[in-house]
Design an enzyme around this catalytic site. Structure first.
Site, PDB file in Angstrom:
ATOM      1  N   ASP A 121       0.814  -1.212   0.000  1.00  0.00           N
ATOM      2  CA  ASP A 121       0.000   0.000   0.000  1.00  0.00           C
ATOM      3  C   ASP A 121       0.851   1.266   0.000  1.00  0.00           C
ATOM      4  O   ASP A 121       0.468   2.282  -0.577  1.00  0.00           O
ATOM      5  CB  ASP A 121      -0.931   0.013   1.212  1.00  0.00           C
ATOM      6  CG  ASP A 121      -2.176  -0.823   0.967  1.00  0.00           C
ATOM      7  OD1 ASP A 121      -2.112  -1.754   0.143  1.00  0.00           O
ATOM      8  OD2 ASP A 121      -3.213  -0.544   1.592  1.00  0.00           O
ATOM      9  N   CYS A 133       0.939  -7.943   5.263  1.00  0.00           N
ATOM     10  CA  CYS A 133       0.505  -6.578   4.950  1.00  0.00           C
ATOM     11  C   CYS A 133      -0.977  -6.435   4.648  1.00  0.00           C
ATOM     12  O   CYS A 133      -1.721  -7.393   4.577  1.00  0.00           O
ATOM     13  CB  CYS A 133       1.380  -6.014   3.842  1.00  0.00           C
ATOM     14  SG  CYS A 133       3.082  -5.743   4.428  1.00  0.00           S
ATOM     15  N   ASP A 134      -1.342  -5.193   4.387  1.00  0.00           N
ATOM     16  CA  ASP A 134      -2.674  -4.631   4.573  1.00  0.00           C
ATOM     17  C   ASP A 134      -3.862  -5.459   4.093  1.00  0.00           C
ATOM     18  O   ASP A 134      -4.697  -5.871   4.882  1.00  0.00           O
ATOM     19  CB  ASP A 134      -2.732  -3.257   3.904  1.00  0.00           C
ATOM     20  CG  ASP A 134      -1.814  -2.263   4.586  1.00  0.00           C
ATOM     21  OD1 ASP A 134      -0.867  -2.690   5.252  1.00  0.00           O
ATOM     22  OD2 ASP A 134      -2.027  -1.056   4.453  1.00  0.00           O
ATOM     23  N   LYS A 135      -4.010  -5.674   2.794  1.00  0.00           N
ATOM     24  CA  LYS A 135      -5.205  -6.355   2.286  1.00  0.00           C
ATOM     25  C   LYS A 135      -4.995  -7.859   2.203  1.00  0.00           C
ATOM     26  O   LYS A 135      -5.949  -8.616   2.028  1.00  0.00           O
ATOM     27  CB  LYS A 135      -5.584  -5.808   0.907  1.00  0.00           C
ATOM     28  CG  LYS A 135      -5.681  -4.300   0.838  1.00  0.00           C
ATOM     29  CD  LYS A 135      -6.583  -3.721   1.904  1.00  0.00           C
ATOM     30  CE  LYS A 135      -6.464  -2.212   1.994  1.00  0.00           C
ATOM     31  NZ  LYS A 135      -5.156  -1.736   2.426  1.00  0.00           N
ATOM     32  N   CYS A 195       5.243  -2.141   8.236  1.00  0.00           N
ATOM     33  CA  CYS A 195       5.685  -0.834   8.752  1.00  0.00           C
ATOM     34  C   CYS A 195       5.402  -0.677  10.241  1.00  0.00           C
ATOM     35  O   CYS A 195       4.384  -1.138  10.751  1.00  0.00           O
ATOM     36  CB  CYS A 195       5.054   0.282   7.944  1.00  0.00           C
ATOM     37  SG  CYS A 195       5.546   0.249   6.200  1.00  0.00           S
ATOM     38  N   GLU A 238      -6.778   4.958  -0.282  1.00  0.00           N
ATOM     39  CA  GLU A 238      -6.335   5.597   0.960  1.00  0.00           C
ATOM     40  C   GLU A 238      -5.773   6.978   0.637  1.00  0.00           C
ATOM     41  O   GLU A 238      -5.209   7.195  -0.437  1.00  0.00           O
ATOM     42  CB  GLU A 238      -5.260   4.752   1.645  1.00  0.00           C
ATOM     43  CG  GLU A 238      -5.793   3.444   2.195  1.00  0.00           C
ATOM     44  CD  GLU A 238      -4.736   2.619   2.899  1.00  0.00           C
ATOM     45  OE1 GLU A 238      -5.106   1.633   3.548  1.00  0.00           O
ATOM     46  OE2 GLU A 238      -3.546   2.963   2.801  1.00  0.00           O
ATOM     47  N   SER A 260      -5.120   5.475   5.461  1.00  0.00           N
ATOM     48  CA  SER A 260      -4.109   4.543   5.939  1.00  0.00           C
ATOM     49  C   SER A 260      -4.175   4.463   7.456  1.00  0.00           C
ATOM     50  O   SER A 260      -4.588   5.414   8.135  1.00  0.00           O
ATOM     51  CB  SER A 260      -2.726   5.032   5.512  1.00  0.00           C
ATOM     52  OG  SER A 260      -1.717   4.419   6.275  1.00  0.00           O
TER      53      SER A 260
END
Length: 555
Positions: free
Chosen positions: A78, A119-121, A192, A443, A469
């Protein structure tokens, strides 16, 4: 075993022949076949090291008498996709990941799954697949990145770099200083370093029960991460042998626990998008009202970056998510009898934990605030709801009234911010960035970071039918539903309209009469888009952000 359908009996001799072509022996074929879904690639820092995590997981499976079989799925970073058309594809990837895992598991008859992500998704996509398939399944993450230490700037992370872009445009720092910061901000592999979306979801996976304790906080570079991966391999075999599927563990009460911890740790607003989508796969309906009712009962105990100065490594040292659960269990704010794939209940995990640092994990008697990290706002701008990370909003902006500055799309707004066209008191509106309008619900980290870098983070608000985010801070209210592309009221707001925000009272309104809103909406002309490929298909299928942006059932 499920895998018997592809390997047992004389009629499956052709299938066994193909398995042997991969190098498997008769003994390996006879054992339970465990799919190891590896989302590792060479572009995401949270995934660059996942091959080593997968190898450790496979070792654990073999130790416990199973046969691990690795396969891959896609992943989007992302941070790299941020601020350009690439972000349109991030949320879309969640559905593709879930679909691809379903296809692999069903096609090859896996007896269980270990899902390796960071990570995100990718995390919610994998959990969605697990609940859809209802197999024995465990999620193991690659762990969070360590925070950076920059000469002259102290402890930093990725958000420090995003915000520094705004500082360069305002002349506060030089491009050379920015270059030094970018060199130090992301010092290791891993997701992150703050309580951004990836780490939020990895922490909540522990509480849901699909991930082992400390999955969300053990740093990527610590050997404990490899040991945890081996344990995941062992535990998946226990689930297979004991015929325990993931829906035997993840229940409605599990989701209520996850929402409670979400509020306590000040997690990303994206959790309000992903948890309902995950629950949907298990036939469980989570409403925005449920999030808000739990937020009003559960205090905010942690301020991890971007809300505060601590990072994930600090939370891990303080005792991790089990220590957070211990504080909540002590106040009877969790369902203690819910299970975890480790074979223990939430209450047992919490009882064995210790809060080693109350400056990182506040005591339940001394919270940062009496309410949780996320609030749900409603009003004539967002009849179906909107989401704000109230734990990252300064007190002076909890109630705000200001004129609207309206932008149809993120790029136009970012340009205005960097050119100094946004003033203190403004309420920025970014619309046509919702699930359908984007499409893909981008985002707005580039914009919110530029606002903070310009020194406006404590003086302006930002409303959008897109999302933010987990690294966003400030009075940033997203997921406004219905979105502009669906004819939501946000589509009729004009420059200069007065906007009222009252986070404590959960209100979000434009000072217009119902008749004026109705009349304006009749005259709105929506921007035209020429779409092709997956974005065109996604736009036809995706539902509102208030549902978790799930896809319509087209059967």
């Amino acid at each position: 075993m499920i895998s018997d359908q592809v390997k047992k009996g004389y009629v499956r001799a052709p299938h066994r022949s193909l398995l042997k072509a991969t190098g498997l022996t008769d003994q390996e074929i006879e054992r339970p076949l465990i799919g190891i879904c590896n989302s590792g690639n060479e572009i995401i820092p949270g995934h660059i090291h996942l091959d080593s995590v997968c190898q450790a997981t496979k070792s654990g499976v073999r130790m416990a008498g199973g046969t691990p079989i690795e396969f891959r799925t896609i992943g989007v970073c992302d941070g790299i996709a941020m601020g350009h058309e690439g972000m349109k594809y991030s949320l879309v990837s969640r559905e593709l990941i879930a679909d691809s895992i379903e296809i692999m598991a069903k096609s090859h008859g896996f007896d269980g799954l270990v899902l390796v992500a960071s990570c995100d998704k990718i995390i919610p996509g994998m959990i969605m697949a697990a609940l859809r398939l209802n197999l024995p399944a465990i999620l193991i993450s690659g762990g969070p990145m360590l925070a950076g230490v920059c000469p002259g700037a102290g402890t930093v992370d990725l958000i420090s770099v995003f915000e520094a872009v705004g500082k360069v445009s305002s002349g506060e720092i030089t491009e050379q200083q920015l270059k030094i910061l970018e060199d130090y901000a992301c010092p290791t592999c891993g997701s992150c370093a703050g309580m951004f979306t990836a780490n939020s979801m990895n922490c909540l996976a522990e509480v849901l029960g699909i991930a082992l304790p400390y999955n969300g906080t053990i740093p990527a570079v610590h050997s404990a991460r490899i040991r945890l991966a081996k344990l995941a391999g062992v535990k998946i075999m226990e689930m297979v042998k004991n015929n325990i599927s993931i829906r035997d563990i993840v229940t409605t009460k599990s989701f209520e626990n996850a929402i409670a911890v979400d509020m306590a740790i000040g997690a990303s607003t994206n959790t309000v998008l992903h948890l309902p989508a995950i629950a949907h796969e298990a036939g469980i309906h989570l409403t925005l009202d449920l999030f808000d009712s739990i937020s009003k009962k559960v205090p905010n105990l942690c301020k991890i970056s971007p809300a505060g100065a601590h990072h994930m490594e600090d939370l891990d040292r303080a005792g991790g998510i089990p220590a957070v659960m211990k504080e909540l269990c002590g106040a009877n704010l969790l369902h203690k009898d819910e299970k975890n794939v480790i074979g223990k209940t939430i209450g047992e995990i919490a009882e064995a934990a210790k809060n080693f640092d109350p400056t990182v994990i506040r005591k339940i008697s001394d919270p940062y605030s009496k309410e949780g990290g996320i609030a749900i706002l409603k009003g004539n701008i967002a009849p179906d709801g909107s989401v704000v990370k109230q734990s990252a909003v300064v007190s002076s902006m909890m109630v705000h009234k200001g004129p609207a500055r309206v932008f149809d799309g993120e790029e136009k707004c970012l340009s205005a911010v960097l050119q100094g066209k946004i003033k203190k008191g403004d309420v920025i509106i970014i619309r046509y960035e919702g699930p359908r309008g984007g499409p893909g619900m981008r985002e707005m980290l580039a914009v919110t970071s530029a606002i903070s870098g310009k020194g406006l983070g404590e003086h302006v608000a930002l409303l959008t039918d897109g999302r933010f985010s987990g690294g966003t801070r400030g009075a940033c209210i997203g997921h406004i539903s219905p979105e502009a592309a669906e004819g939501g009221p946000i589509a009729c707001i004009q420059d200069g309209d007065m906007i009222e925000i009252n986070i404590p009272e959960r209100k979000l309104n434009v000072l217009l009469s119902e008749k004026e809103i109705s009349d304006r909406l009749k005259k709105v002309k929506h921007p035209e888009q020429k779409l092709s490929g997956i974005l065109a298909r996604y736009r036809l299928q995706v539902k509102s952000a208030s549902t978790g942006a799930i896809l319509k059932d087209t059967i």
